[in-house]
Design a protein around this motif. Structure first.
Motif: not given
Ligand code: SF4
Ligand code: SF4
Ligand code: SF4
Ligand code: SF4
Lengths: 169, 552
Positions: A44-47, A50-52
């Motif tokens: 999981t990306i913690e948007y 954190v950004r892809t």
């Protein structure tokens, strides 16, 4: 109705076996998968913390490419013509530069834009391209009209997309 | 001249032997591609795109220079022709720049169209193209791009044969051929901008329209030029509710395929201008104040009631339509009983030429006189009205659609008037003095008819919308942008003024004062004209159509 009933063939599935009727083995199997995944590292990306990084094929909002401080666009209006959502308006003007024509005004109505990328595809100058930006917030419809101030981006910032376009042509 | 029978693409055609293949085909609905040939110019035969196959001729023949003959069998689309055409296109495109994105002609360019239709879609030419000058001011109103020129010579022939001045010529040879003006000359004849229309590519472009809009973003409305009594047939190009250009429309009885530069450039700028009267105004305490229509019209009616019928004079206008003038004449004569009615002349003696331009600089003087803008029996004409104002007999003046304060004598006495109402579309000398200014629509904003010097009635159609109209509901031509503009779009808009056609204003005031004007549309007024004015008998808007109709 009768007709259809005549044609239908009754099918009787085989009864479940004793083990299947117990359900417990199936539950255990499921638990095993859950447990193994539970201890694996997270994906999981913690948007928004954190950004892809988007792939180059990603179609974010369209922007105008600027080279040596001026936009490449010659205000031909093809993007405006092809845009299925009628999001673009271009007003051409004359410039001293060799290209003769430049966009005096260039506006994309981001409420209309559907991120299809047709404008990028049709542009004869590689002047309008899809960026990586997808976060668009407006509080009024007026704000959604992006003028040249918001659209023009120096070529250095968008090199990867241009390279991608060249490759995939 | 002998009748001959020829077969073109299997179709038997009867024509006469003076016709060339291209003419005979065109008259029978078969189009043969052409760049240099033009129906109104001499034949040059230099572009070679009109090659056709004529049976028994060993080589392909150019359709523009080959006369038809008895029993001729022509094929315009067999394989030989298609291949030859493709080859010609390839040759022409060798040195043609890829300028379409910056070229104003794009969208109405013959070369572009033919490239789609007749070209193979790729070039075998890998070398550099010939470079020439790209921004040449070949005349005060025309730009020339030498790279785009395909050397068809249409522009040269136009100047020589139609405008009657030898201003252009080819120079250099081979792929360096280009157009130049003769030494000391520039392309400045009064018809110079027609070369822009006939240039099959974007080599000659309209300086005024340069880069203003792509043609596919505009709507085009058939109308009539208001620059002089000729009444050239035109098309009005509009985008975002503003006029961007006028182009001539073919009408062999009036203007052939041409119009003059003055008409093309100077007759519509006021429609978009900043000084438009955007709504009715009444003078209060010395300054004009915006008011509603009801108040302005009640004010005019109230004031006019104060005078006796011999103290009121009316000035119609040769700039206004037949309908406007007719309703004004009826209002003056029937409602107020005044005989003092006339119009101003805008004749410039010697201001005409042998081609199109007329000395009378108004579009509708003939019509205004016919529908009643002439003094009644014992009434005053324009000089009489001036005299009347000077000696105090005329105390109120009602004028439409003309800047009457420009009249040198009238200007001196106009302030003596006790009441002065004027219809105007733009601020002018008269509106500076008037007590009531009624915002009237320009010729591009209303329906109506005008009558040219030949007594030909022609139709004006609205191209620009005012507040009283809706583009879609009132049947105006629509561009793609007009069709799809939503309230939050910045395009498809442009200012809309609260102006009305003059006949509508006069009729409304007339009704306040007890008249019975029951017109809903300009066509209703016209129908009334056909009943009461003999010259117009039997005409309808439908009969006038897009080419006009001659009065009896
Ligand atoms: S991405 Fe598609 S919808 Fe958006 S501006 Fe470009 S053409 Fe129009
Ligand atoms: S297609 Fe490209 S060059 Fe043409 S107006 Fe759009 S951005 Fe400009
Ligand atoms: S400028 Fe235009 S009209 Fe004149 S020769 Fe060239 S292509 Fe023909
Ligand atoms: S000749 Fe007269 S009517 Fe024709 S374009 Fe010129 S001004 Fe207009």
């Amino acid at each position: 109705m009768e007709k259809y009933l005549e044609k239908s063939v009754p099918v009787r599935k085989k009864d479940l076996s004793f083990w299947q009727k117990l359900y417990i083995p199936a539950i255990l199997q499921g638990m095993k998968i859950t447990m193994t995944e539970f201890f694996k590292p997270s994906v999981t990306i913690e948007y928004p913390e954190v950004r892809t990084v988007m792939p180059d094929s990603f179609r974010g909002r369209p922007i105008l490419v600027a080279e040596n401080g001026t936009e490449r666009c010659v205000a031909c209006g093809l993007c405006a013509r092809v845009c299925p959502a009628l999001a673009i308006e271009v007003q051409a003007g004359e410039t001293e530069l060799g290209k003769e024509r430049y966009p005096e005004r260039f506006e994309i109505n981001m409420v209309r834009c559907i991120f299809c990328g047709f404008c990028e595809e049709v542009c004869p100058e590689e002047a309008i391209i899809m960026s990586q930006e997808y976060e668009l917030v407006f509080t009024s419809q007026k704000e959604a009209l992006f003028g040249k101030d918001k659209l023009v981006k120096p070529i250095e910032e968008v090199r990867t997309r241009l390279d991608f376009l060249r490759k995939s042509r | 001249m002998a009748n001959v029978k020829v077969t073109i693409n299997g179709k038997l055609i009867e024509t006469d032997s003076t016709r060339t293949i291209i003419q005979a085909a065109r008259e029978n609905g078969i189009s043969i591609p052409h760049f240099c040939w033009h129906e109104k110019l001499s034949t040059a035969g230099n572009c070679r795109i009109c090659l056709v196959d004529v049976e028994k001729m060993p080589k392909l023949a150019i359709a523009c220079m080959t006369n038809v003959a008895e029993g001729m069998v022509v094929n315009t689309k067999n394989e030989r022709v298609v291949n030859a055409r493709e080859a010609v296109m390839e040759f022409i495109l060798i040195n043609h720049p890829l300028d379409c994105p910056i070229c104003d002609e794009a969208g109405e360019c013959k070369l572009q169209d033919y490239a789609y239709k007749f070209s193979q879609g790729y070039s075998r030419f890998g070398d550099d193209k010939v470079h020439k000058n790209k921004r040449v001011e070949i005349g005060p109103r025309v730009m020339f791009d030498a790279e785009r020129c395909i050397s068809c010579s249409r522009c040269i022939r136009f100047c020589d044969e139609i405008a009657g001045v030898h201003q252009l010529q080819f120079v250099n040879r081979g792929d360096h051929t280009t157009i130049e003006t003769f030494p000391g000359e520039t392309l400045d004849n009064p018809y110079s901008m027609n070369v822009v229309d006939i240039c099959p590519v974007g080599a000659l472009t309209n300086k005024d329209f340069r880069f203003k809009s792509r043609v596919w973003e505009m709507s085009f409305t058939e109308s009539i030029c208001n620059g002089c009594a000729r009444g050239c047939n035109i098309e009005i190009g509009v985008r975002n509710n503003g006029i961007l250009r006028l182009t001539p429309r073919t009408n062999d009885d009036v203007n052939s395929n041409w119009m003059c530069d003055h008409g093309r450039l100077d007759t519509w700028k006021h429609v978009n201008a900043e000084d438009r009267i955007t709504g009715p105004m009444v003078r209060k305490g010395g300054i004009l104040v915006d008011v509603g229509w009801d108040e302005a019209m009640a004010k005019v009616a109230g004031e006019l009631k104060l005078f006796n019928k011999n103290e009121i004079a009316f000035i119609g206008s040769a700039f206004a339509s037949n309908e406007d003038n007719y309703v004004l004449a009826r209002f003056a004569k029937e409602v107020l009983g005044s005989k003092h009615i006339d119009r101003m002349s805008h004749r410039i003696d010697g201001g005409d030429d042998a081609l199109l331009i007329r000395a009378d600089k108004t579009p509708n003087d003939t019509g205004a006189a016919l529908v009643g803008i002439v003094p009644g029996e014992g009434g005053r004409d324009i000089e009489g009205i001036v005299q009347g104002i000077r000696d105090g007999h005329i105390k109120a003046l009602y004028a439409i659609d003309d800047d009457i304060a420009q009249h040198p004598e009238l200007e001196k006495v106009i302030t003596k008037l006790e009441f002065f109402a004027v219809h105007a579309s733009n601020a002018n000398k008269s509106t500076r003095i008037a007590d009531v200014v009624l915002a009237s629509s320009t010729y591009a904003e209303r329906s109506g008819t005008i009558t040219n010097f030949q007594k030909r009635v022609q139709r004006l159609r609205p191209a620009v919308v005012t507040l009283e109209r809706e583009r879609a509901l009132d049947g105006l031509t629509m561009s793609r942008l007009d069709k799809f503009a939503a309230p939050n779009d910045s395009w498809g808009k442009g200012p809309r003024r609260d102006s009305r056609a003059s006949w509508r204003i006069v009729a409304a005031i007339g009704n306040i004062m007890g008249g019975k004007f029951k017109y809903m549309t300009a066509e209703d007024v016209f129908t009334d004209i056909t009943h009461t004015v003999d010259a117009f008998k039997g005409l309808t808007y439908l009969k006038i159509g897009s080419k006009g109709a001659l009065l009896q």
